[in-house]
Write a protein that holds these residues in place. Structure first.
Motif, PDB file in Angstrom:
ATOM      1  N   GLU A  83      23.982  27.434   8.066  1.00 11.15           N
ATOM      2  CA  GLU A  83      22.762  27.917   7.428  1.00 11.15           C
ATOM      3  C   GLU A  83      21.794  28.806   8.220  1.00 11.15           C
ATOM      4  O   GLU A  83      21.537  29.841   7.805  1.00 11.15           O
ATOM      5  CB  GLU A  83      22.044  26.882   6.726  1.00 11.15           C
ATOM      6  CG  GLU A  83      20.890  27.303   5.910  1.00 11.15           C
ATOM      7  CD  GLU A  83      19.791  26.070   5.628  1.00 11.15           C
ATOM      8  OE1 GLU A  83      20.348  25.386   4.856  1.00 11.15           O
ATOM      9  OE2 GLU A  83      18.548  26.351   5.987  1.00 11.15           O
ATOM     10  N   GLY A 120       8.753  33.559  10.071  1.00 11.99           N
ATOM     11  CA  GLY A 120       8.047  32.284  10.788  1.00 11.99           C
ATOM     12  C   GLY A 120       9.393  31.885  12.020  1.00 11.99           C
ATOM     13  O   GLY A 120       8.957  30.809  12.766  1.00 11.99           O
ATOM     14  N   THR A 154      11.553  28.231  15.800  1.00 12.64           N
ATOM     15  CA  THR A 154      11.116  26.747  15.840  1.00 12.64           C
ATOM     16  C   THR A 154      12.051  25.971  16.389  1.00 12.64           C
ATOM     17  O   THR A 154      11.879  24.780  16.872  1.00 12.64           O
ATOM     18  CB  THR A 154      11.154  26.149  14.140  1.00 12.64           C
ATOM     19  OG1 THR A 154      12.278  26.422  13.615  1.00 12.64           O
ATOM     20  CG2 THR A 154      10.008  26.788  13.244  1.00 12.64           C
ATOM     21  N   SER A 194      11.118  33.291   1.544  1.00  7.64           N
ATOM     22  CA  SER A 194      11.375  32.433   0.655  1.00  7.64           C
ATOM     23  C   SER A 194      12.676  33.034  -0.176  1.00  7.64           C
ATOM     24  O   SER A 194      13.525  32.232  -0.528  1.00  7.64           O
ATOM     25  CB  SER A 194      10.406  32.008  -0.309  1.00  7.64           C
ATOM     26  OG  SER A 194       9.592  33.088  -0.934  1.00  7.64           O
TER      27      SER A 194
HETATM   28  P1  FAD Z   1      12.920  33.514   9.582  1.00  5.11           P
HETATM   29  O1  FAD Z   1      13.438  32.287  10.343  1.00  5.11           O
HETATM   30  O2  FAD Z   1      11.844  34.203  10.345  1.00  5.11           O
HETATM   31  O3  FAD Z   1      14.039  34.511   8.829  1.00  5.11           O
HETATM   32  C1  FAD Z   1      15.210  33.933   8.128  1.00  5.11           C
HETATM   33  C2  FAD Z   1      15.748  35.126   7.686  1.00  5.11           C
HETATM   34  O4  FAD Z   1      15.261  35.847   6.803  1.00  5.11           O
HETATM   35  C3  FAD Z   1      16.139  36.228   8.602  1.00  5.11           C
HETATM   36  O5  FAD Z   1      17.516  36.682   8.403  1.00  5.11           O
HETATM   37  C4  FAD Z   1      15.277  37.151   8.471  1.00  5.11           C
HETATM   38  O6  FAD Z   1      15.573  38.326   9.097  1.00  5.11           O
HETATM   39  C5  FAD Z   1      14.823  37.287   7.249  1.00  5.11           C
HETATM   40  N1  FAD Z   1      13.452  37.581   6.856  1.00  5.11           N
HETATM   41  C6  FAD Z   1      12.262  36.855   7.096  1.00  5.11           C
HETATM   42  N2  FAD Z   1      11.306  37.576   6.599  1.00  5.11           N
HETATM   43  C7  FAD Z   1      11.738  38.596   5.980  1.00  5.11           C
HETATM   44  C8  FAD Z   1      11.166  39.664   5.098  1.00  5.11           C
HETATM   45  N3  FAD Z   1       9.853  39.780   5.200  1.00  5.11           N
HETATM   46  N4  FAD Z   1      11.943  40.542   4.511  1.00  5.11           N
HETATM   47  C9  FAD Z   1      13.057  40.673   5.059  1.00  5.11           C
HETATM   48  N5  FAD Z   1      13.911  39.879   5.582  1.00  5.11           N
HETATM   49  C10 FAD Z   1      13.292  38.729   6.216  1.00  5.11           C
HETATM   50  N6  FAD Z   1      14.836  25.521   3.942  1.00  5.11           N
HETATM   51  C11 FAD Z   1      15.186  25.394   2.859  1.00  5.11           C
HETATM   52  O7  FAD Z   1      15.749  26.012   1.923  1.00  5.11           O
HETATM   53  N7  FAD Z   1      14.975  24.127   2.409  1.00  5.11           N
HETATM   54  C12 FAD Z   1      14.424  23.053   3.153  1.00  5.11           C
HETATM   55  O8  FAD Z   1      13.963  21.913   2.652  1.00  5.11           O
HETATM   56  C13 FAD Z   1      14.069  23.608   4.618  1.00  5.11           C
HETATM   57  N8  FAD Z   1      13.718  22.589   5.333  1.00  5.11           N
HETATM   58  C14 FAD Z   1      13.428  22.769   6.619  1.00  5.11           C
HETATM   59  C15 FAD Z   1      12.546  22.064   7.391  1.00  5.11           C
HETATM   60  C16 FAD Z   1      12.578  22.401   8.825  1.00  5.11           C
HETATM   61  C17 FAD Z   1      12.017  21.156   9.712  1.00  5.11           C
HETATM   62  C18 FAD Z   1      12.722  23.720   9.386  1.00  5.11           C
HETATM   63  C19 FAD Z   1      12.390  23.747  10.781  1.00  5.11           C
HETATM   64  C20 FAD Z   1      13.336  24.602   8.476  1.00  5.11           C
HETATM   65  C21 FAD Z   1      13.597  24.304   7.072  1.00  5.11           C
HETATM   66  N9  FAD Z   1      14.130  25.141   6.048  1.00  5.11           N
HETATM   67  C22 FAD Z   1      14.475  24.763   5.028  1.00  5.11           C
HETATM   68  C23 FAD Z   1      14.708  26.441   6.813  1.00  5.11           C
HETATM   69  C24 FAD Z   1      13.596  27.569   6.682  1.00  5.11           C
HETATM   70  O9  FAD Z   1      12.504  26.920   6.644  1.00  5.11           O
HETATM   71  C25 FAD Z   1      13.580  28.356   5.462  1.00  5.11           C
HETATM   72  O10 FAD Z   1      15.052  29.264   5.471  1.00  5.11           O
HETATM   73  C26 FAD Z   1      12.315  29.163   5.538  1.00  5.11           C
HETATM   74  O11 FAD Z   1      12.547  30.161   4.377  1.00  5.11           O
HETATM   75  C27 FAD Z   1      12.445  30.506   6.727  1.00  5.11           C
HETATM   76  O12 FAD Z   1      11.388  31.245   6.975  1.00  5.11           O
HETATM   77  P2  FAD Z   1      10.885  31.824   7.812  1.00  5.11           P
HETATM   78  O13 FAD Z   1       9.704  32.747   7.741  1.00  5.11           O
HETATM   79  O14 FAD Z   1      10.639  30.802   9.385  1.00  5.11           O
HETATM   80  O15 FAD Z   1      12.147  32.778   8.156  1.00  5.11           O
END
Ligand code: FAD
Ligand code: EPU
Length: 337
Positions: free
Chosen positions: A333, A53, A15, A123
């Protein structure tokens, strides 16, 4: 069925919108395809990363290895009693689609976590949180596969060792397991959680006080502060909010009487990093193509074709400055890869 793309463009998978590539991107829509890629890794040891994502990641350069992208779908009710409902969601479901599903069915618990980007599988990883709720409050168990020996596991809430922006998946089990699904325990009836002041203020301006209206209110608040990744590259809060001891806080408060704070326990106090960064004059400041967001100082953005190094340099300059001014070391973070 497993599909592998070589020399894959990762721009749609982060993102921050950085132009990065990976040697291989393995799209895994089911358990079999995950087992296939694990077997391949055993035979051909190479670097790998599990990617949801891409909303909490910063790729510092092209990824020399395999990106494992679980896209397992499915949202199903697996159990219920008169008060509760247990929902299992596949790791590849979009997080906010799950929240919308729960709100539309009047299941209470996840509504304050509306509109957080990313997938279900991530999550539990950092125990996502917003507006007075953390996902740990609703997680019953996490299912996945150990990469080392391809065996399945189920972990209950205690075993996940959840804390603020923390779980066992961020530490001991980082990159050692693939989460395949998460089970959430939700309430069939309940109270809205309005503990986060601004949420209550905004909701009370509306006629309805139900789950759907709360979800809409949260989405409005988020849109007013946080940039849309599709328009401005970012990964949400770049740093965690620091937690200090009471004595550290007392001495900071002597110098900065207006410092905002949340009391966590008798001896621990959380300070909003956004305030530290804004107070130090960083809001809107840029470095190369990276900048500090104008509306939320905790969010670093890809303002103008930023290179990963621009974002990293900006973050490092902020860390040094906040340390010099307040004696607090901000911790990212975002996962820097
Ligand atoms: P990724 O970025 O793809 O991965 C994150 C981590 O998780 C990496 O270490 C990856 O290896 C691991 N991972 C992912 N999927 C798996 C899996 N299936 N098995 C094992 N490990 C895995 N976060 C909050 O907590 N609160 C908020 O309010 C918040 N607001 C946000 C707002 C914006 C605009 C953005 C861009 C981000 C925000 N975030 C927030 C951060 C983010 O959205 C979260 O951390 C989200 O859970 C990440 O999900 P993802 O699928 O994109 O993970
Ligand atoms: N603040 C400022 N200036 C700013 C931003 C914040 O002074 O530019 C101060 C204000 O005092 C404000 C307080 O910080 O009242 C809190 O701000 P906000 O409500 O925007 O929340 P936050 O602490 O900056 C945290 C999470 C967010 C989550 C929100 C809402 C962390 C690291 N961040 O931000 O999560 O959405 O609370 O609950 O805990 C994320 O993790 O990516 C994320 C966006």
């Amino acid at each position: 069925m497993l599909s592998i793309e070589k020399n894959a463009n990762l721009k749609p998978y982060n993102t921050f919108g950085l132009e990065v590539k990976a040697n291989q991107l393995a799209i895994c829509p089911d358990h079999e395809s995950l087992l296939e890629i694990i077997t391949y890794l055993h035979k051909n040891p190479t670097s790998y990363l599990i990617l949801g994502g891409g909303s909490n990641l910063l790729f510092s350069k092209d990824f020399d290895g395999i990106i494992i992208h679980p896209t397992i779908k499915g949202i199903k009710v697996i159990k219920e009693d008169p008060k509760h409902i247990w929902i299992e969601a596949g790791a590849g479901e979009n997080w906010d689609d799950l929240v919308a599903f729960c709100v539309n069915h009047n299941f209470y618990g996840l509504e304050n976590l509306s509109y957080i980007p990313g997938n279900v599988g991530a999550s539990p990883v950092q125990n996502i949180g917003a507006y007075g709720v953390e996902v740990k409050d609703c997680i019953e168990e996490v299912n996945g596969i150990y990469i080392e020996d391809a065996t399945p596991f189920t972990m209950d809430n205690d075993e996940c060792m959840f804390d603020y922006r923390y779980s066992i998946f961020k530490n001991e089990l980082k990159n050692k397991v693939i989460i395949t699904s998460v089970v959430y325990k939700l309430d069939k009836a309940g109270e809205l959680n309005l503990s986060y002041g601004p949420v209550k203020d905004e909701l009370f301006k509306k006629d309805e006080r139900d789950l759907k209206t709360l979800r809409e209110t949260i989405i409005e608040i988020r849109k007013s502060k946080l940039p849309e990744p599709s328009e401005i590259g970012n990964a949400g809060s770049f740093f965690k909010n620091p937690v200090v001891t009471k004595s550290q806080f007392d001495s900071l408060q002597k110098d900065f009487p207006q410092i905002p704070n949340y009391i966590l326990s008798e001896d621990l106090i959380k300070i909003p990093a956004g305030w530290l960064i804004e107070t130090s004059g960083w809001k809107g400041k840029s470095f190369g193509g990276a900048a500090v967001h104008e509306k939320q100082a905790l969010v670093l953005i890809n303002q103008n074709k930023a290179k990963a190094q621009d974002i990293i340099n900006l973050a490092n300059n902020i860390i040094t400055d906040i340390n010099n001014r307040f004696g607090i070391t901000l911790e990212p973070e975002v996962n820097i890869i």
